[in-house]
Design a protein around this motif. Structure first.
Motif, PDB file in Angstrom:
ATOM      1  N   THR A  33       0.826  -1.211   0.000  1.00 17.77           N
ATOM      2  CA  THR A  33       0.000   0.000   0.000  1.00 17.77           C
ATOM      3  C   THR A  33       0.856   1.255   0.000  1.00 17.77           C
ATOM      4  N   ASP A  34       2.011   1.209   0.622  1.00 17.89           N
ATOM      5  CA  ASP A  34       2.893   2.378   0.712  1.00 17.89           C
ATOM      6  C   ASP A  34       4.064   2.232  -0.253  1.00 17.89           C
ATOM      7  N   ILE A  35       3.797   2.475  -1.521  1.00 24.09           N
ATOM      8  CA  ILE A  35       4.819   2.341  -2.565  1.00 24.09           C
ATOM      9  C   ILE A  35       5.994   3.282  -2.289  1.00 24.09           C
ATOM     10  N   TRP A  36       5.702   4.464  -1.810  1.00 26.58           N
ATOM     11  CA  TRP A  36       6.762   5.426  -1.523  1.00 26.58           C
ATOM     12  C   TRP A  36       7.751   4.871  -0.505  1.00 26.58           C
ATOM     13  N   LEU A  37       7.249   4.100   0.470  1.00 28.28           N
ATOM     14  CA  LEU A  37       8.113   3.544   1.502  1.00 28.28           C
ATOM     15  C   LEU A  37       9.002   2.437   0.942  1.00 28.28           C
ATOM     16  N   VAL A  38       8.433   1.609   0.091  1.00 28.17           N
ATOM     17  CA  VAL A  38       9.212   0.540  -0.550  1.00 28.17           C
ATOM     18  C   VAL A  38      10.344   1.154  -1.371  1.00 28.17           C
ATOM     19  N   LYS A  39      10.017   2.187  -2.132  1.00 24.79           N
ATOM     20  CA  LYS A  39      11.035   2.835  -2.957  1.00 24.79           C
ATOM     21  C   LYS A  39      12.061   3.589  -2.103  1.00 24.79           C
ATOM     22  N   THR A  40      11.629   4.147  -0.980  1.00 21.76           N
ATOM     23  CA  THR A  40      12.551   4.832  -0.073  1.00 21.76           C
ATOM     24  C   THR A  40      13.559   3.852   0.521  1.00 21.76           C
ATOM     25  N   VAL A  41      13.074   2.699   0.961  1.00 25.24           N
ATOM     26  CA  VAL A  41      13.987   1.673   1.493  1.00 25.24           C
ATOM     27  C   VAL A  41      14.955   1.237   0.407  1.00 25.24           C
ATOM     28  N   GLY A  42      14.457   1.036  -0.801  1.00 25.33           N
ATOM     29  CA  GLY A  42      15.335   0.690  -1.913  1.00 25.33           C
ATOM     30  C   GLY A  42      16.403   1.747  -2.133  1.00 25.33           C
ATOM     31  N   ALA A  43      15.990   3.005  -2.128  1.00 22.73           N
ATOM     32  CA  ALA A  43      16.943   4.098  -2.335  1.00 22.73           C
ATOM     33  C   ALA A  43      17.988   4.144  -1.223  1.00 22.73           C
ATOM     34  N   LEU A  44      17.586   3.845   0.000  1.00 19.57           N
ATOM     35  CA  LEU A  44      18.528   3.847   1.123  1.00 19.57           C
ATOM     36  C   LEU A  44      19.499   2.663   1.066  1.00 19.57           C
ATOM     37  N   LEU A  45      19.064   1.570   0.445  1.00 24.27           N
ATOM     38  CA  LEU A  45      19.931   0.400   0.349  1.00 24.27           C
ATOM     39  C   LEU A  45      20.980   0.519  -0.759  1.00 24.27           C
ATOM     40  N   ILE A  46      20.743   1.384  -1.725  1.00 29.00           N
ATOM     41  CA  ILE A  46      21.726   1.546  -2.798  1.00 29.00           C
ATOM     42  C   ILE A  46      23.081   1.990  -2.257  1.00 29.00           C
ATOM     43  N   PRO A  47      23.157   3.021  -1.401  1.00 31.92           N
ATOM     44  CA  PRO A  47      24.474   3.377  -0.860  1.00 31.92           C
ATOM     45  C   PRO A  47      25.091   2.285   0.010  1.00 31.92           C
ATOM     46  N   VAL A  48      24.264   1.497   0.697  1.00 30.41           N
ATOM     47  CA  VAL A  48      24.789   0.378   1.486  1.00 30.41           C
ATOM     48  C   VAL A  48      25.484  -0.604   0.557  1.00 30.41           C
ATOM     49  N   ALA A  49      24.823  -0.947  -0.534  1.00 33.51           N
ATOM     50  CA  ALA A  49      25.401  -1.891  -1.497  1.00 33.51           C
ATOM     51  C   ALA A  49      26.675  -1.338  -2.121  1.00 33.51           C
ATOM     52  N   ILE A  50      26.645  -0.084  -2.511  1.00 37.61           N
ATOM     53  CA  ILE A  50      27.826   0.525  -3.136  1.00 37.61           C
ATOM     54  C   ILE A  50      28.982   0.601  -2.150  1.00 37.61           C
ATOM     55  N   CYS A  51      28.671   0.906  -0.904  1.00 33.59           N
ATOM     56  CA  CYS A  51      29.713   0.942   0.125  1.00 33.59           C
ATOM     57  C   CYS A  51      30.343  -0.440   0.293  1.00 33.59           C
ATOM     58  N   LEU A  52      29.515  -1.474   0.383  1.00 38.34           N
ATOM     59  CA  LEU A  52      30.059  -2.836   0.490  1.00 38.34           C
ATOM     60  C   LEU A  52      30.966  -3.154  -0.695  1.00 38.34           C
ATOM     61  N   ILE A  53      30.470  -2.912  -1.888  1.00 38.18           N
ATOM     62  CA  ILE A  53      31.235  -3.230  -3.098  1.00 38.18           C
ATOM     63  C   ILE A  53      32.525  -2.423  -3.160  1.00 38.18           C
ATOM     64  N   SER A  54      32.505  -1.204  -2.641  1.00 35.93           N
ATOM     65  CA  SER A  54      33.707  -0.362  -2.691  1.00 35.93           C
ATOM     66  C   SER A  54      34.881  -0.998  -1.954  1.00 35.93           C
ATOM     67  N   PHE A  55      34.597  -1.848  -0.978  1.00 35.08           N
ATOM     68  CA  PHE A  55      35.681  -2.498  -0.239  1.00 35.08           C
ATOM     69  C   PHE A  55      36.445  -3.504  -1.090  1.00 35.08           C
ATOM     70  N   LEU A  56      35.939  -3.808  -2.269  1.00 39.37           N
ATOM     71  CA  LEU A  56      36.679  -4.655  -3.206  1.00 39.37           C
ATOM     72  C   LEU A  56      37.805  -3.879  -3.870  1.00 39.37           C
ATOM     73  N   PHE A  57      37.697  -2.566  -3.878  1.00 41.93           N
ATOM     74  CA  PHE A  57      38.599  -1.743  -4.674  1.00 41.93           C
ATOM     75  C   PHE A  57      39.472  -0.799  -3.867  1.00 41.93           C
ATOM     76  N   ILE A  58      39.223  -0.671  -2.571  1.00 38.28           N
ATOM     77  CA  ILE A  58      40.039   0.238  -1.777  1.00 38.28           C
ATOM     78  C   ILE A  58      40.872  -0.550  -0.764  1.00 38.28           C
ATOM     79  N   GLN A  59      42.044  -0.074  -0.534  1.00 40.71           N
ATOM     80  CA  GLN A  59      42.935  -0.681   0.441  1.00 40.71           C
ATOM     81  C   GLN A  59      42.813   0.094   1.750  1.00 40.71           C
ATOM     82  N   THR A  60      42.006  -0.451   2.646  1.00 37.38           N
ATOM     83  CA  THR A  60      41.778   0.216   3.922  1.00 37.38           C
ATOM     84  C   THR A  60      41.386  -0.842   4.946  1.00 37.38           C
ATOM     85  N   ASP A  61      41.159  -0.408   6.119  1.00 38.09           N
ATOM     86  CA  ASP A  61      40.671  -1.271   7.188  1.00 38.09           C
ATOM     87  C   ASP A  61      39.354  -1.917   6.733  1.00 38.09           C
ATOM     88  N   LYS A  62      39.248  -3.220   6.808  1.00 41.38           N
ATOM     89  CA  LYS A  62      38.066  -3.942   6.332  1.00 41.38           C
ATOM     90  C   LYS A  62      36.991  -4.113   7.406  1.00 41.38           C
TER      91      LYS A  62
END
Length: 125
Positions: free
Chosen positions: A37-66
């Motif tokens: 019923t709350d499509i906006w909320l589903v899309k908001t959660v999706g939008a918030l998860l995109i940076p989480v995913a990108i942050c995780l993936i970024s650890f494949l390419f940066i040399q830093t504390d894991k």
């Protein structure tokens, strides 16, 4: 190091896919996961998860504390496990969310393995 990279890759791509899907095609998302019923909320959660995913993936390419990747991946899994199972068992969301709950358990167990058996990977970049 290889197991760490595999977890990052799989969880990152899985999270990115499940984040983008409802934003791009909410209709097919609801065919699989049930009517919302709350499509906006589903899309908001999706939008918030995109940076989480990108942050995780970024650890494949940066040399830093894991350790931040360890905490982000494992705590994200804990959050989804809690949400998926609670709301399925209280009949708020479709049973298909149990599948995600079990996927998240696999991710969490993988992070626990890394934390216990491969701690050296987390502290040495």
């Amino acid at each position: 190091m290889q197991f760490f990279r595999i977890i990052i890759w799989i969880q990152g791509i899985y999270t990115l896919f499940t984040a983008i899907w409802p934003i791009v095609d909410i209709d097919s998302f609801m065919v699989v996961t049930g009517y919302k019923t709350d499509i906006w909320l589903v899309k908001t959660v999706g939008a918030l998860l995109i940076p989480v995913a990108i942050c995780l993936i970024s650890f494949l390419f940066i040399q830093t504390d894991k350790r931040p990747a360890f905490f982000l991946g494992s705590f994200t899994s804990v959050a989804f496990i809690s949400i998926d199972f609670y709301y399925v068992l209280t009949d708020v969301v479709s049973d298909i969310y149990m599948v995600d709950g079990f996927v998240q358990i696999v991710f969490l167990l993988s992070w626990v393995y890394v934390g216990i058996k491969r701690y050296d990977v987390l502290i040495h970049s």
